[in-house]
Write an enzyme that holds these catalytic residues in place. Structure first.
Site, PDB file in Angstrom:
ATOM      1  N   GLU A   1       0.882  -1.180   0.000  1.00 33.40           N
ATOM      2  CA  GLU A   1       0.000   0.000   0.000  1.00 33.40           C
ATOM      3  C   GLU A   1       0.910   1.217   0.000  1.00 33.40           C
ATOM      4  OE1 GLU A   1      -3.395   0.178   0.045  1.00 33.40           O
ATOM      5  OE2 GLU A   1      -3.585  -1.996  -0.123  1.00 33.40           O
TER       6      GLU A   1
ATOM      7  N   CYS B   1      -1.894   9.253   2.863  1.00 38.61           N
ATOM      8  CA  CYS B   1      -1.672   8.827   1.474  1.00 38.61           C
ATOM      9  C   CYS B   1      -2.789   9.288   0.547  1.00 38.61           C
ATOM     10  CB  CYS B   1      -1.539   7.309   1.429  1.00 38.61           C
ATOM     11  SG  CYS B   1      -2.903   6.458   2.240  1.00 38.61           S
TER      12      CYS B   1
END
Ligand code: NAD
Length: 479
Positions: A244, A278
């Site tokens: 990720e 993110c």
């Protein structure tokens, strides 16, 4: 407050390295320094439980452990949120939300632990093919500092639910919070060594976990740069990878939007965890006919957010993770401001690690600050004329983590969402993540998915067991 390592059920290693409160620059506790020896001991402990006990087969035990962990975390909800803010700097409301989300996610995977289902087929008469979904083995979980509670849980909970065992390697900046969360396992029936913790300031432990042939899965959340190193280092053992990675989220705003109403929401989406998330909104692409209003409202909304210590309930934007990171981000933003067509708001650097938001307007999406992930409170404003141009500009990136579309036209919203090459697209919203809903990256934003059932599937292997059972007497094969 301290964080030794946790290996085979014992807290080991003398805490000796300071963990710093980024709001003050003062130490709040210490963690033990680990390396390859601790990594090897943790791998051995996790291997033992996986290979020599019924952990991987005992779904009811795993559910009980996860439910008891959630209950123990729940009793410490407020102290964990406080520790998270003190160690990471984020606003306390965000810490409370993160801890609540983490607890909810443990409960979600506790339920799924009892439904790790395969399937059975008869591909030809009398031949029974059973597809068993088995736990993949020992998992290394490498966590960044920006959301250390929920990013730990969204890997560890599905790994345990699937029947894996684990070694957790937190970021050096958030070891205390990680240790506090794992200590809650002591109130459960978790077998000693099923979950282990190794801290470190450098990367030797993490690299050993990635290279080891005794580790079957690496679940990594962090930067794309480190993700690429992990792909290379894992090649020899060919372990399963869940990555990720970074992102550069676009918010595509069409001319029918209520700009005054959504600008404050975009400002918050951009500055969540001080811009260190993110999925944070990084690029606002607005239809050209409304750019003047967006300029005015977004500048005002960003300027009105209160920067200060996260522990103060009125703070919107807490400290960045550390002074040196804050300086580096501020320097990158200074370079961006030199190149930008127009600087609408220039953030100010203050205290140990505080930085208020910057907004620049720019027309060339190829410029470095429209392409690279800048992990702080920095936003670009760009324009488009047509749907096609909006899609082209939004997709002009190596990342593909998340994006949002803002319009009252439902069909257009869905059309654009389909055209954007991202793992998550929000419509008239941004940054909404759920335990139940898979998230992950297209392109260089990652491999695999976390959250939801697919995350659990990423911690399993499918085994085909084929049994020619034959047909019963008196039944005639047709060919
Ligand atoms: P980072 O890549 O520097 O570090 C992440 C973790 O990897 C840390 O625990 C670190 O110690 C470890 N690490 C560093 N070098 C390593 C190596 N060579 N081998 C193995 N492990 C190593 O990232 P960061 O700065 O801590 O976190 C911010 C990044 O994480 C941003 O890019 C952000 O977008 C990304 N992120 C992604 C998601 C997502 O869901 N996609 C979520 C949160 C953060």
């Amino acid at each position: 407050m301290n964080a030794p390592h946790w290996i085979a059920g014992a807290w080991v290693g003398m805490p000796s390295v300071d963990s710093i409160d980024p709001a003050t620059g003062e130490p709040i506790g210490q963690f033990a320094e680990g390396g390859t020896a601790e990594a090897d001991a943790a791998i051995a402990a996790a291997r033992h439980v996986f290979d020599r006990t019924t952990w991987a087969q005992d779904a009811r035990l795993r559910q009980d452990v996860l439910l008891a962990w959630a209950a123990a975390l729940d009793t410490q909800r407020e102290s964990l949120a406080n520790l998270l803010t003190r160690e990471n700097g984020k606003a306390i409301a965000q810490s409370r939300g993160e801890i609540a989300g983490a607890i909810s996610e443990v409960r979600y995977y506790a339920g799924l632990a009892r439904h790790v289902a395969g399937h059975v087929l008869e591909p030809e008469p009398g031949t029974i093919s059973t597809m068993l979904r088995e736990a993949a083995g020992v998992t290394a979980i490498i966590v960044p500092w920006n959301a250390p509670a929920v990013l730990l849980v969204r890997s560890l909970a599905p790994a345990l639910a699937a029947g894996c065992t684990a070694i957790v390697k937190p970021a050096a900046q958030t070891t205390l919070l990680t240790a506090a969360m794992l200590r809650c396992f002591e109130q459960t029936a978790l077998p000693k060594g099923a979950v282990n913790l190794v801290n470190e300031t450098g990367h030797a432990t993490a690299e050993r976990l990635v290279e080891s042939h005794d580790v079957d899965v690496v679940s990594f959340t962090g930067s794309t740069v480190t993700g690429k190193k992990i792909v290379a280092a894992a090649a020899d053992s060919m372990k399963k990878l869940s990555l990720e990675l970074g992102g550069k989220s676009c918010c595509v705003v069409f001319e029918d939007s209520d700009i005054a109403a959504i600008a404050p929401r975009l400002a918050r989406a951009a500055t969540i965890i001080s811009g260190q998330q993110c999925t944070a909104a990084r690029r606002v692409l607005v239809q050209a006919s409304r750019v003047a209003e967006m300029r005015e409202h977004l500048t005002r909304a960003l300027a009105s957010l209160k920067v200060g210590p996260g522990i103060d309930a009125s703070t919107d934007i807490g400290a960045l993770i550390e002074g040196s990171a804050c300086d580096a981000i501020d320097q990158t933003i200074a370079r961006a401001c030199d190149l930008a067509d127009r600087v609408l708001l220039r953030g100010e650097r203050s205290g140990n690690a505080f930085l208020s938001p910057t907004l620049v307007e720019h027309s060339d999406p190829q410029t470095f600050f429209c392409q690279e992930e800048i992990f702080g409170p920095f936003v670009t404003l760009e324009t488009f004329e047509t749907e096609a141009e909006a899609i082209e500009k939004a997709n002009d990136t190596v990342f593909g983590l998340s994006a949002s579309v803002w319009t009252y036209d439902g069909a257009r919203a869905f059309r654009i969402a389909r055209a954007l090459r991202n793992g998550t697209v929000w419509i008239n919203d941004h940054n909404k993540l759920f335990a139940e809903a898979e998230t992950g990256g297209y392109r260089q934003s990652g491999l695999g998915r976390l959250h939801g059932y697919d995350a659990l599937a990423d911690f399993t292997e499918i085994k085909h067991i084929c049994m020619p059972a034959g047909v019963a007497d008196g039944v005639t094969p047709l060919r």
